[in-house]
Design an enzyme around this catalytic site. Structure first.
Site, PDB file in Angstrom:
ATOM      1  N   GLU A   1       0.816  -1.126  -0.075  1.00 23.83           N
ATOM      2  CA  GLU A   1      -0.116  -0.168  -0.043  1.00 23.83           C
ATOM      3  C   GLU A   1       0.935   1.296   0.186  1.00 23.83           C
ATOM      4  O   GLU A   1       2.002   1.234   0.211  1.00 23.83           O
ATOM      5  CB  GLU A   1      -0.896   0.090   1.193  1.00 23.83           C
ATOM      6  CG  GLU A   1      -1.958  -1.176   1.460  1.00 23.83           C
ATOM      7  CD  GLU A   1      -2.875  -0.987   2.390  1.00 23.83           C
ATOM      8  OE1 GLU A   1      -4.042  -1.376   2.358  1.00 23.83           O
ATOM      9  OE2 GLU A   1      -2.325  -0.597   3.487  1.00 23.83           O
TER      10      GLU A   1
ATOM     11  N   CYS B   1       3.183   8.643   1.358  1.00 27.99           N
ATOM     12  CA  CYS B   1       3.974   7.543   2.574  1.00 27.99           C
ATOM     13  C   CYS B   1       3.871   6.246   1.532  1.00 27.99           C
ATOM     14  O   CYS B   1       2.981   5.649   1.149  1.00 27.99           O
ATOM     15  CB  CYS B   1       2.984   7.264   3.611  1.00 27.99           C
ATOM     16  SG  CYS B   1       3.379   5.929   4.774  1.00 27.99           S
TER      17      CYS B   1
ATOM     18  N   ASN C   1      -2.310   3.935  17.074  1.00 27.23           N
ATOM     19  CA  ASN C   1      -3.515   3.524  16.264  1.00 27.23           C
ATOM     20  C   ASN C   1      -3.546   2.154  16.590  1.00 27.23           C
ATOM     21  O   ASN C   1      -2.888   1.170  16.057  1.00 27.23           O
ATOM     22  CB  ASN C   1      -3.253   3.441  14.701  1.00 27.23           C
ATOM     23  CG  ASN C   1      -3.639   4.891  14.043  1.00 27.23           C
ATOM     24  OD1 ASN C   1      -4.841   5.244  14.468  1.00 27.23           O
ATOM     25  ND2 ASN C   1      -2.822   5.100  13.384  1.00 27.23           N
TER      26      ASN C   1
ATOM     27  N   SER D   1      12.341   5.710  14.872  1.00 29.35           N
ATOM     28  CA  SER D   1      11.048   5.158  15.867  1.00 29.35           C
ATOM     29  C   SER D   1      11.673   4.822  17.065  1.00 29.35           C
ATOM     30  O   SER D   1      11.923   3.573  17.271  1.00 29.35           O
ATOM     31  CB  SER D   1      10.250   3.999  15.017  1.00 29.35           C
ATOM     32  OG  SER D   1       9.988   4.465  13.718  1.00 29.35           O
ATOM     33  N   LEU D   2      11.814   5.723  18.030  1.00 27.90           N
ATOM     34  CA  LEU D   2      12.120   5.326  19.324  1.00 27.90           C
ATOM     35  C   LEU D   2      11.281   4.929  20.296  1.00 27.90           C
ATOM     36  O   LEU D   2      11.415   3.627  20.849  1.00 27.90           O
ATOM     37  CB  LEU D   2      12.846   6.555  19.968  1.00 27.90           C
ATOM     38  CG  LEU D   2      13.733   6.495  21.175  1.00 27.90           C
ATOM     39  CD1 LEU D   2      15.009   5.827  20.812  1.00 27.90           C
ATOM     40  CD2 LEU D   2      14.159   7.663  21.732  1.00 27.90           C
ATOM     41  N   HIS D   3      10.276   5.327  20.499  1.00 25.70           N
ATOM     42  CA  HIS D   3       8.807   4.754  21.189  1.00 25.70           C
ATOM     43  C   HIS D   3       9.166   4.608  22.889  1.00 25.70           C
ATOM     44  O   HIS D   3       8.211   4.248  23.465  1.00 25.70           O
ATOM     45  CB  HIS D   3       8.310   3.464  20.690  1.00 25.70           C
ATOM     46  CG  HIS D   3       7.782   3.776  19.259  1.00 25.70           C
ATOM     47  ND1 HIS D   3       7.214   4.660  18.921  1.00 25.70           N
ATOM     48  CD2 HIS D   3       8.291   2.890  17.969  1.00 25.70           C
ATOM     49  CE1 HIS D   3       7.144   4.590  17.464  1.00 25.70           C
ATOM     50  NE2 HIS D   3       7.713   3.638  16.895  1.00 25.70           N
TER      51      HIS D   3
ATOM     52  N   CYS E   1      -0.658   5.484  10.496  1.00 24.62           N
ATOM     53  CA  CYS E   1       0.646   4.760  10.687  1.00 24.62           C
ATOM     54  C   CYS E   1       0.209   3.293  11.242  1.00 24.62           C
ATOM     55  O   CYS E   1      -0.495   3.275  12.339  1.00 24.62           O
ATOM     56  CB  CYS E   1       1.044   5.733  12.148  1.00 24.62           C
ATOM     57  SG  CYS E   1       1.240   7.388  11.631  1.00 24.62           S
TER      58      CYS E   1
ATOM     59  N   GLY F   1       7.217  -2.033   5.861  1.00 20.20           N
ATOM     60  CA  GLY F   1       8.745  -2.281   5.692  1.00 20.20           C
ATOM     61  C   GLY F   1       9.476  -1.484   6.464  1.00 20.20           C
ATOM     62  O   GLY F   1       9.354  -0.302   6.994  1.00 20.20           O
ATOM     63  N   GLU F   2      10.804  -2.186   6.837  1.00 20.36           N
ATOM     64  CA  GLU F   2      11.868  -1.344   7.383  1.00 20.36           C
ATOM     65  C   GLU F   2      12.927  -0.759   6.240  1.00 20.36           C
ATOM     66  O   GLU F   2      13.643  -1.803   5.940  1.00 20.36           O
ATOM     67  CB  GLU F   2      12.522  -2.168   8.283  1.00 20.36           C
ATOM     68  CG  GLU F   2      13.870  -1.828   8.870  1.00 20.36           C
ATOM     69  CD  GLU F   2      13.919  -0.371   9.320  1.00 20.36           C
ATOM     70  OE1 GLU F   2      12.963   0.275   9.911  1.00 20.36           O
ATOM     71  OE2 GLU F   2      14.769   0.428   9.014  1.00 20.36           O
TER      72      GLU F   2
ATOM     73  N   CYS G   1       7.577  -5.334  15.748  1.00 17.40           N
ATOM     74  CA  CYS G   1       7.264  -4.349  16.707  1.00 17.40           C
ATOM     75  C   CYS G   1       5.548  -4.832  17.029  1.00 17.40           C
ATOM     76  O   CYS G   1       4.624  -4.845  16.071  1.00 17.40           O
ATOM     77  CB  CYS G   1       7.252  -2.991  16.263  1.00 17.40           C
ATOM     78  SG  CYS G   1       8.850  -2.437  15.801  1.00 17.40           S
TER      79      CYS G   1
ATOM     80  N   CYS H   1       7.067  -7.048   6.873  1.00 17.11           N
ATOM     81  CA  CYS H   1       8.107  -6.300   7.763  1.00 17.11           C
ATOM     82  C   CYS H   1       8.807  -7.466   8.699  1.00 17.11           C
ATOM     83  O   CYS H   1       7.738  -8.130   9.012  1.00 17.11           O
ATOM     84  CB  CYS H   1       7.852  -5.155   8.320  1.00 17.11           C
ATOM     85  SG  CYS H   1       9.132  -4.271   9.206  1.00 17.11           S
TER      86      CYS H   1
ATOM     87  N   SER I   1      12.392   6.678   7.615  1.00 18.24           N
ATOM     88  CA  SER I   1      12.101   5.954   8.962  1.00 18.24           C
ATOM     89  C   SER I   1      12.438   4.736   9.239  1.00 18.24           C
ATOM     90  O   SER I   1      12.345   3.803   8.684  1.00 18.24           O
ATOM     91  CB  SER I   1      10.470   6.283   9.220  1.00 18.24           C
ATOM     92  OG  SER I   1      10.247   5.750  10.587  1.00 18.24           O
TER      93      SER I   1
ATOM     94  N   CYS J   1       2.569  -2.890  15.821  1.00 17.14           N
ATOM     95  CA  CYS J   1       2.325  -2.251  14.137  1.00 17.14           C
ATOM     96  C   CYS J   1       1.643  -3.525  13.625  1.00 17.14           C
ATOM     97  O   CYS J   1       2.105  -4.818  13.717  1.00 17.14           O
ATOM     98  CB  CYS J   1       3.642  -2.034  13.879  1.00 17.14           C
ATOM     99  SG  CYS J   1       3.604  -1.652  12.025  1.00 17.14           S
TER     100      CYS J   1
HETATM  101  N1  SAH Z   1      10.048   0.295   9.716  1.00 15.11           N
HETATM  102  C1  SAH Z   1      10.334   1.643   9.885  1.00 15.11           C
HETATM  103  C2  SAH Z   1       9.124   2.397   8.876  1.00 15.11           C
HETATM  104  C3  SAH Z   1       7.511   2.112   8.962  1.00 15.11           C
HETATM  105  S1  SAH Z   1       6.404   2.589  10.441  1.00 15.11           S
HETATM  106  C4  SAH Z   1       9.801   2.467  11.289  1.00 15.11           C
HETATM  107  O1  SAH Z   1       9.694   1.577  12.207  1.00 15.11           O
HETATM  108  O2  SAH Z   1      10.189   3.463  11.411  1.00 15.11           O
HETATM  109  C5  SAH Z   1       6.411   4.312  10.390  1.00 15.11           C
HETATM  110  C6  SAH Z   1       6.104   4.742  11.888  1.00 15.11           C
HETATM  111  O3  SAH Z   1       4.659   4.440  12.135  1.00 15.11           O
HETATM  112  C7  SAH Z   1       7.182   4.066  12.712  1.00 15.11           C
HETATM  113  O4  SAH Z   1       7.398   5.274  13.567  1.00 15.11           O
HETATM  114  C8  SAH Z   1       6.035   2.985  13.618  1.00 15.11           C
HETATM  115  O5  SAH Z   1       6.716   2.775  14.529  1.00 15.11           O
HETATM  116  C9  SAH Z   1       4.986   3.662  13.543  1.00 15.11           C
HETATM  117  N2  SAH Z   1       3.875   2.901  13.820  1.00 15.11           N
HETATM  118  C10 SAH Z   1       3.673   1.757  13.664  1.00 15.11           C
HETATM  119  N3  SAH Z   1       2.540   1.279  13.990  1.00 15.11           N
HETATM  120  C11 SAH Z   1       1.979   2.093  14.499  1.00 15.11           C
HETATM  121  C12 SAH Z   1       0.635   2.390  15.381  1.00 15.11           C
HETATM  122  N4  SAH Z   1      -0.189   1.271  15.491  1.00 15.11           N
HETATM  123  N5  SAH Z   1       0.314   3.331  15.887  1.00 15.11           N
HETATM  124  C13 SAH Z   1       1.016   4.441  15.722  1.00 15.11           C
HETATM  125  N6  SAH Z   1       2.096   4.435  15.173  1.00 15.11           N
HETATM  126  C14 SAH Z   1       2.718   3.354  14.529  1.00 15.11           C
END
Ligand code: SAH
Length: 366
Positions: free
Chosen positions: A108, A121, A316, A240-242, A359, A183-184, A132, A128, A217, A135
């Site tokens: 997509e 995007c 999300n 993507s630190l989180h 996202c 994807g990463e 995580c 992927c 990203s 996601c």
């Molecule tokens: N693999 C890469 C790029 C794809 S995801 C990465 O992880 O950075 C793009 C962004 O969306 C990342 O910061 C990811 O952590 C975030 N993301 C993934 N799932 C999400 C969700 N359910 N809610 C909010 N952000 C999310």
């Protein structure tokens, strides 16, 4: 989800996407054209049509004789992907496209119109492998890397539709690209890098987009981040630190068990220094998991004074997830504490939620 009948043809596992003009550097295009027994200058003509004029209709490329055109098109401009469907929301300002690739794989992309810019995007892999847990894409695992041209074509198609006015809202130009779809990107390094060259090389070699408008990203693949810093690009890097602490980040971003927060941040600062760009820290706010005031303070202490910007993303929730977005008051306090450390912080708007285009929701293949 695909509808019945959408997956009509599935290529054998491991088959490679067909070669396409957008896979090739300008020098490789010349070679490929010569191998077909055509004059090398035809490579420039092809590039001028595909990249310069954003045309994918060889019938209109009348500066190339019909016989040559047919041969060149067949061998260098195969149809890589078909639109399964477009879905729009946010009063048509957001459009998600589901693509079927040559082997039946689904990916997509999302096109978002804002008053002052248009952002796409895009996906760099089908699925992927980073796993995580919050996601949607991560849940199904990695299907395969996309080819350079499969990455580029998502954007090329969006640019063509913007140019012809096919995207609701009238004619416009694409200004930004974010590798935040499936994807990463740094796990598909060479192809992603080549796609950035195709997007940013001046026309007719590429589309001539600004490197500054492109964001890659990453979950934090440290060696690849260092390599990316040495490419001499001025793209933006989003990390993507989180979580600011290893204990929680090990769970939210499993690759953290390999490269820890301190290492990942060092690699980010190295990129900031070499590229001259601020790092964007992505932080999905998850209720009672990573949104405590003390974690905001810890994050603030780790990154204050650096060339950085924090992008908070309300989580999300994915289907069946035990996690949900933070309470508004916790979100406000998180922002306030980061700002108190002098860290520029914004909360990202969550476009495309009702079409699963937001996202982490790009899970068509799942
Ligand atoms: N693999 C890469 C790029 C794809 S995801 C990465 O992880 O950075 C793009 C962004 O969306 C990342 O910061 C990811 O952590 C975030 N993301 C993934 N799932 C999400 C969700 N359910 N809610 C909010 N952000 C999310």
């Amino acid at each position: 989800m695909p509808k019945p009948g959408e997956l009509t043809f599935v290529a054998p596992r491991g088959a490679k996407p067909p070669r396409h003009l957008a896979d090739l550097s300008p020098a490789e295009r010349k070679e490929a054209v010569a191998e077909l027994g055509e004059q090398p200058f035809r490579a420039k003509q092809l590039s001028n049509h595909y990249f310069g004029r954003m045309s994918n209709d060889p019938a209109s490329w009348t500066d190339i004789p019909a016989a040559s055109r047919e041969k060149l098109t067949e061998s260098l401009l195969p149809e890589l992907m078909k639109v399964v469907r477009h879905v729009s929301c946010d009063d048509d300002a957001t459009r998600k496209t589901l693509w079927r690739l040559f082997d039946g794989t689904l990916v997509e992309s999302v096109l978002m119109r804002y008053p002052d810019r248009v952002t796409m995007c895009i996906s760099s892999q089908a699925g992927c492998g980073m796993n995580c847990p919050f996601c949607a894409t991560g849940q199904a695992g990695l299907t395969r890397n996309l080819s350079t041209a499969e990455i580029v074509e998502q954007i090329a198609a969006g640019m063509r539709d913007l140019k012809t006015g096919e995207v609701p809202g009238g004619e416009a130009r694409l200004s930004n690209v974010v590798f935040m779809g499936m994807g990463e990107p740094l796990a598909n390094y060479n192809r992603v890098l080549a796609s950035i060259r195709r997007l940013t090389d001046p026309a007719p070699d590429g589309f001539g987009l600004s490197q500054r408008g492109i964001t890659v990203s990453t979950v934090g693949l440290v060696p690849a981040m260092h390599r990316f810093a040495d490419e001499g690009l001025s793209c933006r890097l989003a990390l993507s630190l989180h979580a600011p602490d290893d204990e929680l980040r090990d769970e939210l971003v499993p690759v953290n068990t390999r490269w820890k927060v301190a290492e990942v941040l060092d690699a980010a600062w190295n990129y900031a220094e070499k590229s001259g760009r601020r790092i964007s820290i992505e932080y999905a706010l998850i209720k009672d998991i990573n949104d405590q005031a003390w974690r905001a303070d810890l994050l603030g202490r780790l990154i204050k004074g650096k060339r950085v910007h924090v992008n908070l993303i309300p989580l999300n929730p994915t289907p069946g997830s035990k996690w949900t977005a933070s309470r508004p008051e916790d979100e406000r306090e998180f922002v306030r504490r980061l700002q108190a450390h002098g860290v520029p912080t914004t909360v990202r708007d969550t476009r495309g939620q009702e079409i699963d285009g937001a996202c982490g929701q790009l899970a068509a293949a799942g």
